[in-house]
Design a protein around this motif. Structure first.
Motif, PDB file in Angstrom:
ATOM      1  N   SER A   1       0.838  -1.116  -0.103  1.00 33.26           N
ATOM      2  CA  SER A   1      -0.108   0.049   0.038  1.00 33.26           C
ATOM      3  C   SER A   1       0.808   1.180   0.033  1.00 33.26           C
ATOM      4  N   LYS A   2       1.296   1.669  -1.200  1.00 36.03           N
ATOM      5  CA  LYS A   2       2.055   2.683  -1.203  1.00 36.03           C
ATOM      6  C   LYS A   2       1.285   3.893  -0.996  1.00 36.03           C
ATOM      7  N   SER A   3      -0.189   3.868  -1.016  1.00 36.84           N
ATOM      8  CA  SER A   3      -0.944   5.110  -0.737  1.00 36.84           C
ATOM      9  C   SER A   3      -0.960   5.392   0.734  1.00 36.84           C
ATOM     10  N   PHE A   4      -0.805   4.426   1.636  1.00 35.35           N
ATOM     11  CA  PHE A   4      -0.844   4.521   3.293  1.00 35.35           C
ATOM     12  C   PHE A   4       0.515   4.680   3.827  1.00 35.35           C
ATOM     13  N   ASP A   5       1.311   4.156   2.904  1.00 34.23           N
ATOM     14  CA  ASP A   5       2.823   3.918   3.496  1.00 34.23           C
ATOM     15  C   ASP A   5       3.333   5.447   3.822  1.00 34.23           C
ATOM     16  N   THR A   6       3.227   6.170   3.113  1.00 36.64           N
ATOM     17  CA  THR A   6       3.404   7.601   3.257  1.00 36.64           C
ATOM     18  C   THR A   6       2.882   8.369   4.522  1.00 36.64           C
ATOM     19  N   ALA A   7       1.666   8.086   4.680  1.00 36.19           N
ATOM     20  CA  ALA A   7       1.173   8.606   5.979  1.00 36.19           C
ATOM     21  C   ALA A   7       1.342   7.685   7.195  1.00 36.19           C
ATOM     22  N   ALA A   8       1.757   6.444   6.925  1.00 35.52           N
ATOM     23  CA  ALA A   8       1.787   5.688   8.111  1.00 35.52           C
ATOM     24  C   ALA A   8       3.172   6.138   8.903  1.00 35.52           C
ATOM     25  N   LYS A   9       4.265   6.808   7.848  1.00 33.12           N
ATOM     26  CA  LYS A   9       5.582   7.267   8.502  1.00 33.12           C
ATOM     27  C   LYS A   9       5.040   8.352   9.650  1.00 33.12           C
ATOM     28  N   LEU A  10       3.961   9.137   9.522  1.00 33.46           N
ATOM     29  CA  LEU A  10       3.911  10.280  10.475  1.00 33.46           C
ATOM     30  C   LEU A  10       3.395   9.888  11.632  1.00 33.46           C
ATOM     31  N   PHE A  11       3.028   8.538  12.167  1.00 35.73           N
ATOM     32  CA  PHE A  11       2.669   8.261  13.373  1.00 35.73           C
ATOM     33  C   PHE A  11       3.799   8.154  14.393  1.00 35.73           C
ATOM     34  N   ASP A  12       3.577   8.411  15.739  1.00 34.17           N
ATOM     35  CA  ASP A  12       4.907   8.128  16.564  1.00 34.17           C
ATOM     36  C   ASP A  12       4.994   6.713  16.532  1.00 34.17           C
ATOM     37  N   ALA A  13       6.220   6.347  16.965  1.00 35.33           N
ATOM     38  CA  ALA A  13       6.984   5.142  16.902  1.00 35.33           C
ATOM     39  C   ALA A  13       6.073   3.989  17.468  1.00 35.33           C
ATOM     40  N   ASP A  14       5.497   3.971  18.623  1.00 36.06           N
ATOM     41  CA  ASP A  14       4.489   2.768  18.962  1.00 36.06           C
ATOM     42  C   ASP A  14       3.239   2.514  17.977  1.00 36.06           C
ATOM     43  N   THR A  15       2.502   3.922  17.682  1.00 39.72           N
ATOM     44  CA  THR A  15       1.540   3.767  16.954  1.00 39.72           C
ATOM     45  C   THR A  15       1.742   3.237  15.257  1.00 39.72           C
TER      46      THR A  15
END
Length: 308
Positions: free
Chosen positions: A17-31
């Protein structure tokens, strides 16, 4: 920390999921870890049912084998909740997330029901039927992801479910012909009838104008769900809100591209470039910040309501 497990989940997200991968990098480490783990399980289940690997290499397994694979997924999910040692990385990842965040078994099995609908080759008569499918394959994932982000407020969970529905409607609009080639159709049959189409004619090049109208209709139906989803950002931490606002922008942009491409949308699978993702990331930060100081609009009336 189980680093190999995290590495596996990270690779799964990057490829699947390249679409969600970019967004997921913005979470804090645990999330981020928990979100990646949950995604790895969802992707694994999807691939097992379709006899694929990360969405590729379509197999030729029979429906009977698909039923057996579904039963195996259900059994392994029960084992994960029972705390049994899990050999499959995706199930070890899911076990960690489900037990850590208290994700109810009901949610996991609601998600598996979406795959069961594919195995049963269900057909969808009305748009309400299509939304029910969207709930199982994506809306309930929104609920589980929200729980990973610490959400317990039912009203915020409604908005998370709405975002999942919007994502799936966008996916269906983008993949109408691809799904038809695989023998699947998630469009309501009454919509097809209005365009004098059947599943067998969806991939007919001469029918592209009708298919384009159906795709545009799906994109339009997704809009109120995208609008509703913005109202849930205030219930997230700032970093989680930034991640979700960015994902919201990326998926919505794909839908708008499908609409603009019209009959030519099937010539190239619609996606967003790195430059577009960067711009949407910046826009997402502004949306997340504004959610700290503005009162969310009420959930639009008439939207599909998730099961209680």
């Amino acid at each position: 920390m189980n680093q190999p497990l995290l590495d596996h989940a990270t690779r799964t997200m990057a490829v699947g999921s390249k679409s969600f991968d970019t967004a997921a990098k913005l979470f804090d480490a645990d999330t981020r870890r928990s979100a990646l783990m949950l995604y790895a399980w969802c992707r694994h289940c999807d691939d097992v049912i379709d006899d694929q690997t990360l969405g590729f290499n379509i197999g030729t397994a029979s429906a009977t084998n698909a039923q057996e694979r579904l039963a195996s997924l259900e059994a392994q999910t029960r084992q994960a909740y029972a705390g049994e040692p899990m050999e499959a990385p995706a199930f070890a990842a899911f076990q960690e997330v489900a037990l850590k965040h208290g994700i109810p078994p009901r949610r996991a099995f609601e998600h598996l029901e979406g795959f069961a609908m594919d195995v049963r080759d269900e057909h969808y008569t009305t748009f309400e039927d299509t939304l029910r499918y969207c709930y199982h394959v994506a809306g309930v994932v929104g609920l589980m992801m929200a729980q990973v982000m610490g959400v317990r407020d039912e009203k915020v969970l409604d908005r998370a479910c709405d975002l999942g529905l919007a994502f799936q409607l966008t996916n269906i609009a983008r993949d109408i012909v691809e799904d038809a080639n695989a023998g699947r159709c998630y469009l309501p049959s009454n919509w097809l009838a209005e365009e004098a189409l059947t599943m067998k004619t969806l991939n007919d090049p001469t029918c592209r104008p009708q298919v384009a109208r159906l795709a545009e209709r799906l994109v339009s139906e997704a809009e109120p769900y995208y609008a509703s989803a913005k109202g849930g950002l205030c219930g997230l931490t700032l970093r989680s809100a930034w991640a979700i606002a960015t994902a919201h922008g990326v998926y919505r942009r794909i839908g708008l591209k499908v609409r603009r491409a019209g009959a030519h949308a099937r010539d190239k699978r619609q996606s967003t470039s790195k430059q577009e993702k960067l711009a949407l990331l910046i826009k997402g930060s502004a949306l997340a910040l504004s959610s700290r100081v503005t009162t969310p609009a009420p959930r639009p009336p008439g939207l599909w309501q998730r099961p209680a």
